[in-house]
Design a protein around this motif. Structure first.
Motif, PDB file in Angstrom:
ATOM      1  N   LYS A 200       3.279   5.837  -5.612  1.00 32.86           N
ATOM      2  CA  LYS A 200       3.237   5.760  -7.077  1.00 32.86           C
ATOM      3  C   LYS A 200       2.104   6.607  -7.644  1.00 32.86           C
ATOM      4  CE  LYS A 200       3.887   1.684  -8.660  1.00 32.86           C
ATOM      5  NZ  LYS A 200       3.658   0.253  -9.002  1.00 32.86           N
ATOM      6  N   ASN A 201       0.993   6.697  -6.900  1.00 36.18           N
ATOM      7  CA  ASN A 201      -0.171   7.447  -7.365  1.00 36.18           C
ATOM      8  C   ASN A 201      -0.242   8.860  -6.800  1.00 36.18           C
ATOM      9  OD1 ASN A 201      -2.167   5.530  -8.999  1.00 36.18           O
ATOM     10  ND2 ASN A 201      -1.172   4.287  -7.428  1.00 36.18           N
ATOM     11  N   GLY A 202       0.817   9.295  -6.110  1.00 38.94           N
ATOM     12  CA  GLY A 202       0.929  10.680  -5.669  1.00 38.94           C
ATOM     13  C   GLY A 202       0.036  11.082  -4.517  1.00 38.94           C
ATOM     14  N   VAL A 203      -0.380  10.121  -3.677  1.00 38.60           N
ATOM     15  CA  VAL A 203      -1.288  10.461  -2.573  1.00 38.60           C
ATOM     16  C   VAL A 203      -0.753   9.994  -1.217  1.00 38.60           C
ATOM     17  CG1 VAL A 203      -3.370  10.502  -4.009  1.00 38.60           C
ATOM     18  CG2 VAL A 203      -2.609   8.340  -3.013  1.00 38.60           C
ATOM     19  N   SER A 204       0.527   9.667  -1.132  1.00 37.93           N
ATOM     20  CA  SER A 204       1.068   9.109   0.117  1.00 37.93           C
ATOM     21  C   SER A 204       1.009  10.093   1.280  1.00 37.93           C
ATOM     22  CB  SER A 204       2.515   8.653  -0.094  1.00 37.93           C
ATOM     23  OG  SER A 204       3.325   9.719  -0.539  1.00 37.93           O
ATOM     24  N   SER A 205       1.012  11.383   0.996  1.00 32.45           N
ATOM     25  CA  SER A 205       0.993  12.367   2.086  1.00 32.45           C
ATOM     26  C   SER A 205      -0.325  12.379   2.842  1.00 32.45           C
ATOM     27  CB  SER A 205       1.275  13.770   1.535  1.00 32.45           C
ATOM     28  OG  SER A 205       0.247  14.181   0.646  1.00 32.45           O
ATOM     29  N   ARG A 206      -1.381  11.813   2.238  1.00 35.34           N
ATOM     30  CA  ARG A 206      -2.701  11.848   2.879  1.00 35.34           C
ATOM     31  C   ARG A 206      -3.210  10.476   3.301  1.00 35.34           C
ATOM     32  NH1 ARG A 206      -6.633  13.201  -0.145  1.00 35.34           N
ATOM     33  NH2 ARG A 206      -5.635  13.247  -2.181  1.00 35.34           N
ATOM     34  N   ILE A 207      -2.393   9.434   3.096  1.00 37.35           N
ATOM     35  CA  ILE A 207      -2.815   8.082   3.468  1.00 37.35           C
ATOM     36  C   ILE A 207      -1.796   7.495   4.442  1.00 37.35           C
ATOM     37  CG2 ILE A 207      -3.291   5.749   2.643  1.00 37.35           C
ATOM     38  CD1 ILE A 207      -4.170   6.928  -0.008  1.00 37.35           C
ATOM     39  N   GLU A 208      -2.263   7.146   5.623  1.00 33.16           N
ATOM     40  CA  GLU A 208      -1.425   6.455   6.603  1.00 33.16           C
ATOM     41  C   GLU A 208      -1.765   4.971   6.558  1.00 33.16           C
ATOM     42  OE1 GLU A 208      -0.592   6.176  11.434  1.00 33.16           O
ATOM     43  OE2 GLU A 208      -2.146   7.525  10.648  1.00 33.16           O
ATOM     44  N   ALA A 209      -0.784   4.136   6.323  1.00 33.51           N
ATOM     45  CA  ALA A 209      -0.993   2.689   6.258  1.00 33.51           C
ATOM     46  C   ALA A 209      -0.418   2.031   7.508  1.00 33.51           C
ATOM     47  CB  ALA A 209      -0.340   2.115   5.011  1.00 33.51           C
ATOM     48  N   ILE A 210      -1.233   1.202   8.166  1.00 35.90           N
ATOM     49  CA  ILE A 210      -0.817   0.567   9.413  1.00 35.90           C
ATOM     50  C   ILE A 210      -1.130  -0.928   9.376  1.00 35.90           C
ATOM     51  CG2 ILE A 210      -1.164   2.663  10.776  1.00 35.90           C
ATOM     52  CD1 ILE A 210      -3.820   1.419  11.776  1.00 35.90           C
ATOM     53  N   THR A 211      -0.368  -1.686  10.157  1.00 40.37           N
ATOM     54  CA  THR A 211      -0.658  -3.109  10.334  1.00 40.37           C
ATOM     55  C   THR A 211      -1.530  -3.255  11.573  1.00 40.37           C
ATOM     56  OG1 THR A 211       1.478  -3.708   9.376  1.00 40.37           O
ATOM     57  CG2 THR A 211       0.341  -5.393  10.651  1.00 40.37           C
ATOM     58  N   ALA A 212      -2.717  -3.811  11.407  1.00 35.04           N
ATOM     59  CA  ALA A 212      -3.654  -3.928  12.528  1.00 35.04           C
ATOM     60  C   ALA A 212      -4.610  -5.076  12.293  1.00 35.04           C
ATOM     61  CB  ALA A 212      -4.439  -2.625  12.719  1.00 35.04           C
ATOM     62  N   ASP A 213      -4.997  -5.730  13.367  1.00 33.82           N
ATOM     63  CA  ASP A 213      -6.017  -6.780  13.348  1.00 33.82           C
ATOM     64  C   ASP A 213      -7.324  -6.149  13.791  1.00 33.82           C
ATOM     65  OD1 ASP A 213      -7.601  -8.990  13.494  1.00 33.82           O
ATOM     66  OD2 ASP A 213      -6.350 -10.103  14.910  1.00 33.82           O
ATOM     67  N   GLY A 214      -8.228  -5.928  12.856  1.00 30.87           N
ATOM     68  CA  GLY A 214      -9.473  -5.239  13.197  1.00 30.87           C
ATOM     69  C   GLY A 214      -9.196  -3.800  13.599  1.00 30.87           C
ATOM     70  N   PHE A 215      -9.708  -3.417  14.774  1.00 33.95           N
ATOM     71  CA  PHE A 215      -9.539  -2.051  15.255  1.00 33.95           C
ATOM     72  C   PHE A 215      -8.545  -1.966  16.410  1.00 33.95           C
ATOM     73  CE2 PHE A 215     -13.679  -2.059  13.157  1.00 33.95           C
ATOM     74  CZ  PHE A 215     -13.585  -0.919  12.363  1.00 33.95           C
TER      75      PHE A 215
ATOM     76  N   THR B 104       0.834  -1.200   0.000  1.00 30.27           N
ATOM     77  CA  THR B 104       0.000   0.000   0.000  1.00 30.27           C
ATOM     78  C   THR B 104       0.868   1.250   0.000  1.00 30.27           C
ATOM     79  OG1 THR B 104      -1.916  -1.034   1.057  1.00 30.27           O
ATOM     80  CG2 THR B 104      -1.660   1.332   1.358  1.00 30.27           C
ATOM     81  N   ASP B 105       1.918   1.268   0.817  1.00 33.64           N
ATOM     82  CA  ASP B 105       2.829   2.423   0.838  1.00 33.64           C
ATOM     83  C   ASP B 105       3.452   2.659  -0.535  1.00 33.64           C
ATOM     84  OD1 ASP B 105       2.515   3.240   3.483  1.00 33.64           O
ATOM     85  OD2 ASP B 105       4.004   1.816   4.230  1.00 33.64           O
ATOM     86  N   ILE B 106       3.853   1.586  -1.208  1.00 34.38           N
ATOM     87  CA  ILE B 106       4.437   1.703  -2.548  1.00 34.38           C
ATOM     88  C   ILE B 106       3.420   2.300  -3.517  1.00 34.38           C
ATOM     89  CG2 ILE B 106       5.258   0.384  -4.539  1.00 34.38           C
ATOM     90  CD1 ILE B 106       6.522  -1.578  -2.518  1.00 34.38           C
ATOM     91  N   ASN B 107       2.178   1.792  -3.452  1.00 34.54           N
ATOM     92  CA  ASN B 107       1.157   2.238  -4.408  1.00 34.54           C
ATOM     93  C   ASN B 107       0.664   3.654  -4.140  1.00 34.54           C
ATOM     94  OD1 ASN B 107       1.168  -0.156  -5.916  1.00 34.54           O
ATOM     95  ND2 ASN B 107      -0.237  -1.157  -4.502  1.00 34.54           N
ATOM     96  N   THR B 108       0.571   4.047  -2.879  1.00 35.72           N
ATOM     97  CA  THR B 108       0.144   5.423  -2.598  1.00 35.72           C
ATOM     98  C   THR B 108       1.188   6.417  -3.100  1.00 35.72           C
ATOM     99  OG1 THR B 108       1.060   5.303  -0.346  1.00 35.72           O
ATOM    100  CG2 THR B 108      -1.272   4.770  -0.620  1.00 35.72           C
TER     101      THR B 108
END
Length: 291
Positions: free
Chosen positions: A196-211, A190-194
Motif C-alpha cells: 500500500k505504501n509502495g515499498v514492498s520490493s525492498r521489505i521482506e516479511a517473515i514469520t520467526a520467533d526471535g532470530f 505487513t505485506d499488505i501495508n508495504t
C-alpha cells in the motif's frame, strides 16, 4: 450483526499500564480490541475493551492484573453499530517526528515536509497511537536527521503492521529491510501495508520467533527496531548485538519506565550503550549504539 460487549475499567496508572503490557503480549485472549487513555489525569487511566460475547469479568480482570478495589469496572452489551467504521472515523492521524501515520479516511491531510504512512487499524500492533510505536518513529527520525550513520540494512523485529519497516524504507530508499514477527497474521498485514505504501520490493516479511529463521544466517544490520516487551528484549540482547553492524544502532521499546535498568544491563553486557532515552506515556524507548 452480532452484539458486542464492552468492558470499561478506570484506575491508577501503574496497574493499568501493566495490564496494557499483558494485553499486548496476549496472543489468544478473548478481547477483540482494546484502548488505553488518560482519564483527564496522568495518574488515572481508562481501559476500553470490546468482546464478541459475554465473559467472566472477574476472571478476565485477574488475568490482566486488575484486581484491586480501586479499579472501577463496568461491563455491558453495546447497541448494534458498524463499530469498525465508527472507530476509524474517530481515529486521528498520528504525528511522530516528520512521520504521519493515517488511515484511508484521513488521506490528503499531510503538510509540506511530512512523510505519510498509510495503515488501517486492524489486528496487528502498530498504528502509531501507542506510545512505543510513536517513540520508535521519533528515534528513527532523529537518527536520520543526524546524518552520521549510513543505513543500508534494517531489521524490524516484532514488526506488527510493518510501520517501522515502512518508515525506514521511506527515509533510506537504498536500504534493504527485513521485517519479522512471531504472528503470521502480523506478517500478512505487513505485506499488505508495504504494498500500500509502495515499498514492498525492498521489505521482506517473515514469520520467526526471535532470530530462529534462515534469513538471519550471516545477516548484519545497520539499524534494528525491536518494539516487543522487556522480557524478550533481555533474552534477545546478545543475539541482537551480534547482528548489529559496527557503529550500528538499535531502537528498543515495549518496556515500562521502571524496566529500563534491567534492559540496559542486558545490553551493556552484550556490548551496546544507551545513546538516547525517550519516555512517552510511561513507556521507554531506548536508542542503543554498538561500541
Amino acid at each position: 450483526m452480532s452484539t458486542l460487549w464492552r468492558l470499561l475499567a478506570i484506575g491508577p496508572a501503574a496497574p493499568m499500564k501493566a495490564a496494557d503490557a499483558v494485553l499486548n503480549a496476549w496472543e489468544d485472549g478473548p478481547a477483540l480490541s482494546w484502548s488505553f487513555f488518560e482519564d483527564g489525569s496522568e495518574t488515572v487511566w481508562r481501559l476500553d475493551v470490546l468482546f464478541a460475547q459475554q465473559i467472566e469479568v472477574d476472571r478476565f480482570l485477574g488475568e490482566i492484573g486488575l484486581t484491586g478495589a480501586d479499579i472501577d469496572v463496568q461491563f455491558a452489551p453495546l447497541p448494534e453499530e458498524d463499530w469498525v467504521r465508527l472507530s476509524l472515523a474517530g481515529l486521528p492521524a498520528v504525528k511522530a517526528g516528520r512521520f504521519v501515520i493515517y488511515g484511508e479516511h484521513a488521506r490528503g491531510e499531510l503538510a509540506p515536509g511530512e512523510i505519510g504512512i498509510e495503515i488501517e487499524a486492524g489486528p496487528a500492533f502498530g498504528t502509531g497511537h501507542h506510545g512505543t510505536t510513536r517513540g520508535c518513529l521519533i528515534a528513527c527520525d532523529r537518527i536520520f536527521a543526524s546524518q552520521n550513520q549510513e543505513v543500508k540494512t534494517v531489521l524490524d523485529l516484532g514488526c506488527g503492521t510493518g510501520a517501522l519497516a515502512i518508515a525506514a524504507a521511506l527515509l533510506w530508499p537504498d536500504a534493504r529491510i527485513l521485517a519479522s514477527d512471531i504472528d503470521p497474521e502480523a506478517v500478512a498485514e505487513t505485506d499488505i501495508n508495504t504494498a500500500k505504501n509502495g515499498v514492498s520490493s525492498r521489505i521482506e516479511a517473515i514469520t520467526a520467533d526471535g532470530f530462529t529463521h534462515p534469513a538471519f544466517e550471516g545477516a548484519i544490520f545497520d539499524l534494528v527496531f525491536a518494539n516487543i516487551l522487556a522480557g524478550p528484549l533481555q533474552e534477545l540482547a546478545r543475539a541482537l548485538a551480534q547482528r548489529l553492524a559496527p557503529r550500528g544502532r538499535a531502537i528498543l521499546s515495549g518496556l515500562l519506565e521502571e524496566q529500563i535498568a534491567a534492559v540496559e544491563a542486558a545490553y551493556t553486557e552484550a556490548g551496546l550503550f544507551t545513546e538516547h532515552t525517550d519516555i512517552i506515556e510511561g513507556w521507554a524507548i531506548l536508542t542503543l549504539k554498538a561500541r
